[in-house]
Structures are given as structure tokens and as C-alpha cells.
Design an enzyme around this catalytic site. Structure first.
Site, PDB file in Angstrom:
ATOM      1  N   ASP B 168      18.149  30.274  22.449  1.00  0.00           N
ATOM      2  CA  ASP B 168      19.501  30.154  21.919  1.00  0.00           C
ATOM      3  C   ASP B 168      19.748  28.688  21.570  1.00  0.00           C
ATOM      4  OD1 ASP B 168      20.016  28.864  24.298  1.00  0.00           O
ATOM      5  OD2 ASP B 168      21.317  30.403  25.112  1.00  0.00           O
ATOM      6  N   ASP B 346      19.627  40.851  23.731  1.00  0.00           N
ATOM      7  CA  ASP B 346      19.280  40.148  24.968  1.00  0.00           C
ATOM      8  C   ASP B 346      20.471  40.285  25.897  1.00  0.00           C
ATOM      9  OD1 ASP B 346      20.689  37.291  25.717  1.00  0.00           O
ATOM     10  OD2 ASP B 346      20.991  37.860  23.628  1.00  0.00           O
TER      11      ASP B 346
END
Lengths: 449, 449
Positions: B168, B346
Site C-alpha cells: 500500500d 486484502d
């Protein structure tokens, strides 16, 4: 970059270049791999005596017999058969054959307190070479409870470890962990450290609990004499432990099918006094046990004092039976105790200190939290099952409080201990223990990792 | 008693009766096992556009080509190639081919925050079917640090995971975890929650960190618009994220060799507003990314509202690119999002809740601490890799605070998620997603375990 982990997996599956454990101990491990049936076994009846002769003063490993294979059923295996393949000075190497498998000696038993070796699956414990693990009666009787464990099929099925399990008697931990423990001739009354519930441990109840757990090697219920102790206290404590040993023997023998498939060990007490240790040994040998433990050591007396006691205490025990030094110890403790004739060990050190970031190496223990490891790309040991990961990674995990850090450090430390035992067995088998021990100490106790 | 664990090991090695993951998804898994080379791939140049046609409205899996084998080197594999093998309604199944391996879609990415999927070794994560894991830029930039990680060879070597990793951008966690975060047009200034040290995250620094980590799928730096947000706040936040997306694209493309081997995803924002989501999608498609994420959901809006937004937001994204719903979610969230065209997920739920004793089953989640499991001899799921152990054992471990409890529950939950994804892929490939989803919801949301 080729991944070292993949190489390790290949090694574990026997597809790569030699197995980690086999290396450096070719004679012994090779013999075991071929299903070596040793010739100097001591078959035991239901109530053994301590007087069998030791006919095993040989150096060489006996000629391997055809492999009995993995398919041999539990009932075909002996209840308890200790065979010494070779001796070197006072040290011995051999194996204990039991229903659930063979225990190579000298053996180190990882501690699985609460039905788990903390942070490892049973397959991992086995993979690094453990033949037997230890379970704690005190913890298991409180949670999940002995009767519940029996309903659940016993400790082996519960935790999925199908090889031998030794259980302690609860005597040591009830004194060190429980609240308001009151000792009497009958046993020990105490309150659980978990919920304050009241319990009573006696020789009879300890034997019952260990039977309900499905233990393979049951320990007699004793009092671990505190250190230091006056001579009077050491004597009276030892004498009570011997009375409890006889009650343990009787209660174990009344255990029916379990008694016919499990083994019972007695525990020598007597603090640091030679004559008390001798009287204790004679009392135990008179009762007769499958194996004999040295109790009341590793209680704060220090290594020199422990070795001084072992110098006289071990030879007092029947030579044809395994000798187990309870709660020991550091790697150099183990080497010295093996030199003095000890065959079995257990200790929380590799698991507990691993969770705290201490890792064992041949150059001595290291604290992986140390900043010098933050960019150390080397593995903690190139032969370790955790060699795919760098010291830098272990440092990061442990500093970050990550579970995987505790898992990997535990696995490494237990591997280190098993590797040490394999090296000791090989050195004894090859008659070079003195040189091995000297080299080990020079590096382990003198070097800085 | 034959040990179930041994049976599982045999299955894992392909020696037993069928593999767990393959069951119930024969078409898809079988095709993958034969090295199916799909025909509807979208090859990408260094700077893709969002305007490729979607030619993949087929039901059947294409004829398998000869297997390319596992030996194909990283450099022979495409940088990023998304192929849709079949669609079913708005859902798609296929695969993303990358240098470090293939990602079967729809995919669930286990979260490996601090360079570890908590409580599991990489081999275990792979064994339960994960093709890709997620790493957190915010955590890793603070510890061990991005520059240090590069010196240590990157995240893959550090943690020994050799397959794709998505990182991320740090944008979400810097706002939720750090102290004194101050946002400006340049980026976010903040103090570390670990030691109070001052840091700055900008699109350029986020791209640099993700490059230093060696990320395979890099996420553009954005602001996750808080919920609820006024329309004005949602609009200005989205517009800034789009300016940051362009800066992320430029900074990524300047990354040299890394840009030539990794992929960059843009992130759609716009809160719950259809027109803002549309403007965001158009801005992202104009910049051009390898894949597109739906951001700003799973922030407290609830499942119904999330699905309402997905009903219009997903189709706005280029159909020929993977679509990733960030931070989602519960199993029923995932099923509904797959039905709405999402390809990647996720979430910390399977790992975090596993550590807390929540286990996922087809009949809904269970709390293994519940007393009713204390003597439950059944496994949590007969197909689970932790099926050798009973619910009673898991109950004991979790109640006792044993690390192995967290390890086994984590492994089970991640397996459950991967199995769900495999079932979804098979259902889409066979054109029966609606029936699968209906049956799943009836049992998962209606049943009581």
C-alpha cells in the site's frame, strides 16, 4: 536469487545434499536410518529391578539388522527396552525402544507444558530431531483437566504428537507455581494459580493423572528438596520422597493396560549430600523402576556444585537403566552431565529464551535484539532450519514483537539442542567424547558470537 | 489411531486422495495445473492506458497449451499481463501474470504488515493457496526502514517470500496510526507512533519507499476520504488524490529498472457520490495504470452502502484491468464484491480475528473460546490444513493464550479465505456464480455453527 528456503525444503524431503541432522554424526544416524537393532537391550517385565548387569561396554555400533520398517505396529514394539550401543568414559549412547517409538540417548526432551511446545507444530518438533517431548502434569490437570483429557483421547491425540511423551509428576510445579501449597505425608494441597480452585496432589492422584493423560514415561511423585536445605530437611524430604516413590510404584502398577504399555521412573533426592543420595538410590533400586532421575539439582546451586553432585550421584543409579537429569539445562551443563553418565534431559531454556530473543550458537548464546544484528545478512547458523532467514530479519521480528520471531527462534534453539545431542551421541559412539567436549567448551564458553 | 496429520501431509505432498484446494473447483484448478495459457490477455507497455477492449466474455476455459513449467525465469515472464478466462454476469475470473508468478483472480491477499504474515511462515502462506501478499509501507518505512530494507536485499529476500507482493502507499495508515499527521498539497507530515520521530510522506517518497522495498504492485499515494464526509470534503479530497495519482505515476516511471518490472495501481476515490467516483475514474484512466483500486470503502459505511457504491463504481473502471477493493472484508462482503466485478481483495480480518479466537466456517464465524467447544472432537473444518486438531484442542490453546492457538487459527482462516476464492473462481468459470453465492449466503449468513 535462489531461495534458501526452497533448498531447505528439499533437504527436509531428502532430495537435496544430505540432511542437516545426519551431518557430523554419520555412524550413529546412519545406523539408525538402517533400522539398527541393538544387541545390548534390557527387556523389562512389569516390575523391573535395578540389578541388571550392564553388558554394553562396547565402542562400535552393532551390525544393522534388516529394517523393521515404519509399519511396525505399536503392540509389536517393546514396552520399554534400553540398549547401550557404546560407552565412552562414564558416558553412554544407545536407545530406548517403546511402544510409540525409539528415543535415541543421550536425549533432549523439548518441554510441551500445556499440550504444546510453545510456537511449534508437532511436525516441526519432530523434524528437528526430537524423539520425545515432556508434558507438565500440574498445568494439564488444571487446564484442560485430566479427566477431560481422557475423554478427548489422551494427550497424544489431543496435541497430535504420536511419539513418546514423558510427564512430570506435578510435584515440582505445585510447589513453585500454585498458591498456598501445604505439604503433608499424604501429599500436597494447593489452590490453582489460574482460578483459585482447590486441589490435592498425592502419589496416587499423580499416577492417575499421568495415566489419564496417556503418558509413556510416568515420573514418580516426589518433593524437590529446596536449595539450600539443612541436612535435617534434606534427609526428611528425601525419606518422604522415597515413601512416595513406593506409593507411586504401587499406584502405577494398579493402572491396568496403561501400566502394561508405559514406563515408570523413580527420582533420586538427597540434596547435595553424598550419603543421602546413596540411600535414596538404594531405596529406589529396591523398589525397581524403568529409569532413574536425578532430582533436586538445577535449583540454584550453580554448575560447579551440580557437577560435584553428579560426580557421585549418577554412578549410584542402576547402570542398565536410563538416567534422567531433570530440568537441565544450558548446553554446557548438558555436555558436562553427559560426560558424567546422564542419558536424558529436559529444559525450558531453548524455548523460553528463544521467545525472548536469545539464540544458541556454537560460539555461545546471542541476543538477537542487539543493534549489531540489524543489518547482519548471515543466518543464525548455516545448518539451522531457519537458515533461509537472516539475523537481520530475526532482529526485526523480535524487536517488533512479531509472533514469527518467537516461532523461528524457538525452532532454531530446539534444533541447536537436538544437533548438540546428535553430536554427543556420535562422539560417544566413536570414542571421542573428551575431545568433542573440550572443543565445544573452548568455542561455546570462550568465544563471542 | 491413524494420525490425521499424517494424512494431511500426504495430501499436501500430492500422495493422498486429491488435494484440498482442487476439490470442488476442478475446471479452474485443473486448467491452472496444466499451465493454461489464456488467450485474452492484455499485454501492457510501460505506461498503459485504460482504453483496451474487453474481449473476454466467454464462459469456457481456453484450451490448455503445453505447460511452460516452473523453471521459467523471472525475466522471461511478462511484467504485468491480466487475462480474463471467463465472465459470469459482472464477475470475472482469470489471472495476472507477473515476473514473480501468477495471481489467480479473484484473489485474496493475506496481510503481511511488518514483513510477516503474523504467525505463519511464507511456505505455509503459499501452501494454503496465496499467490500474493500485501505489505504495509507505513510500518516498513518506520521499522526496519526503507533504505535499510534495500540494503538487506528488499522485502522478498528479507522475509523469504518469492512471489508477488503488493504494497500500500502508506496514505491510509499514516492518517489512522501516526501522531500529529498534517496533510498539505505536498503530502502528509507526521510523527512515528513507535518513537515520535518526524517523517514526511509524499507521492514521490511513497513511490521511492515502495521501490526500495522491491514491491511488485505499487499503490498510488492517495488520501482515503474519511466517512462520513461532506460533499465538498469528498470532492476536494478526491481531486487532491487525483493530483497525487499523477505525481505517483511520474515518480514511479522515473524508478528505472523497478518501473520496468513492477506495476502501478491507481485508486478511485469520491466517497459515496456517483459523479465523484466517475470523475475520479476518468482522471485515473487518463493517467493510465496497470490496475485500479476502489478506495474509501470499508470505512464504516456498512455492507449495504458499500454494495450500493460498488454497483456504480466498479463498472466505471477500465474493464481490461484488475479491480482491487482495498481493505475488504468479511467473506460475505467478498462474495458480493466479486459479483460486482472486483478481482482483488486484502483484509486483516482472517489473521487478526484468528489471533483472537474467531474461526471462519461455511456456517458462519465461530468463537473458539466458547465453552461449547471444550470437548468438541470435530475439526474446525474437515478439509482445513489444521483438521488434525480438534475444536477442543483449539479451544484449549486459545483459552490458554498459547501461541500455537493463534498460529493454527490464522492458518485455518487464511485457508478458508483462499478456499472461498477458489470456489468463486470455479463458479465463475462454470457460469454458476449466482447459485454459488445464494447457497453460500444461505448457509454462511443464516446458519449457526
Amino acid at each position: 536469487m535462489p531461495f534458501r528456503q526452497a533448498q531447505w525444503l528439499l533437504r527436509m524431503n531428502g532430495l537435496g545434499k544430505g540432511s542437516g541432522l545426519g551431518k557430523g554424526s554419520g555412524v550413529e544416524e546412519g545406523a539408525l536410518a538402517r533400522g539398527d537393532s541393538r544387541t545390548s537391550g534390557f527387556s523389562t517385565g512389569s516390575k523391573p529391578t535395578g540389578s541388571e548387569p550392564c553388558s554394553a561396554n562396547r565402542r562400535s555400533v552393532s551390525t544393522p539388522a534388516p529394517s523393521p520398517g515404519m509399519g511396525r505396529g505399536m503392540s509389536d514394539r517393546p514396552r520399554f527396552e534400553f540398549s547401550v550401543a557404546a560407552t565412552d568414559g562414564r558416558a553412554r549412547t544407545g536407545a530406548i525402544a517403546m511402544r510409540r517409538g525409539e528415543i535415541r540417548t543421550p536425549a533432549f526432551m523439548p518441554v510441551g507444558t500445556a499440550a504444546t511446545v510453545k510456537g511449534m507444530k508437532p511436525a516441526g518438533v519432530r523434524a528437528i530431531g526430537a524423539d520425545i517431548i515432556l508434558g507438565n502434569t500440574y498445568h494439564l490437570m488444571l487446564r484442560p483437566g485430566a479427566e477431560r483429557m481422557e475423554r478427548l483421547g489422551g494427550l497424544h491425540g489431543f496435541m497430535q504428537w504420536d511419539r513418546p511423551i514423558l510427564t512430570d509428576s506435578g510435584g515440582y510445579q505445585v510447589m513453585s507455581l500454585s498458591e498456598l501449597a501445604k505439604i503433608s505425608e499424604d501429599g500436597v494441597a494447593f489452590k490453582s494459580h489460574l482460578d483459585g480452585s482447590r486441589h490435592m496432589l498425592t502419589p496416587e492422584r499423580s499416577m492417575e493423572i499421568q495415566r489419564l493423560l496417556g503418558s509413556d514415561i510416568v515420573m514418580a511423585f516426589d518433593e524437590c528438596t529446596p536449595f539450600p536445605a539443612t541436612r535435617e530437611r534434606a534427609e526428611s524430604s528425601m525419606e518422604r520422597s522415597m515413601r512416595w516413590a513406593a506409593r507411586s510404584r504401587d499406584a502405577f502398577d494398579a493402572g491396568g493396560g496403561h501400566a502394561a504399555s508405559a514406563a515408570l521412573f523413580g527420582i533420586q533426592q538427597g540434596s547435595m549430600e553424598e550419603d543421602l543420595r546413596r540411600r535414596s538410590s538404594e531405596a529406589l533400586a529396591g523398589i525397581g523402576f524403568d529409569g532413574y532421575a536425578v532430582g533436586g539439582l538445577a535449583v540454584g546451586e550453580g554448575q560447579a556444585e551440580m557437577f560435584r553432585v553428579l560426580d557421585f550421584a549418577v554412578d549410584m543409579l542402576p547402570a542398565g537403566r536410563p538416567r534422567y537429569l531433570m530440568g537441565v539445562g544450558k548446553p554446557d551443563d548438558i555436555v558436562g552431565a553427559v560426560e558424567r553418565g546422564i542419558d536424558m534431559f529436559d529444559c525450558v531454556l531453548p524455548t523460553r529464551s528463544g521467545r525472548n530473543g536469545q539464540g544458541f550458537t556454537w560460539d555461545g548464546p546471542i541476543n538477537i535484539r542487539n543493534a549489531k544484528f540489524a543489518e547482519d545478512m548471515a543466518p543464525i547458523d548455516p545448518e539451522s532450519p531457519i537458515a533461509p532467514w537472516s539475523r537481520a530479519y530475526l532482529h526485526h521480528l523480535v524487536k517488533s514483537g512479531e509472533m514469527l520471531g518467537a516461532m523461528l527462534m524457538t525452532e532454531h534453539n530446539l534444533w541447536f539442542y537436538q544437533r548438540l545431542m546428535a553430536e554427543l551421541r556420535a562422539a560417544i559412539a566413536e570414542g571421542r567424547l573428551a575431545g568433542f567436549a573440550e572443543a565445544f567448551r573452548a568455542r561455546y564458553c570462550g568465544g563471542k558470537a
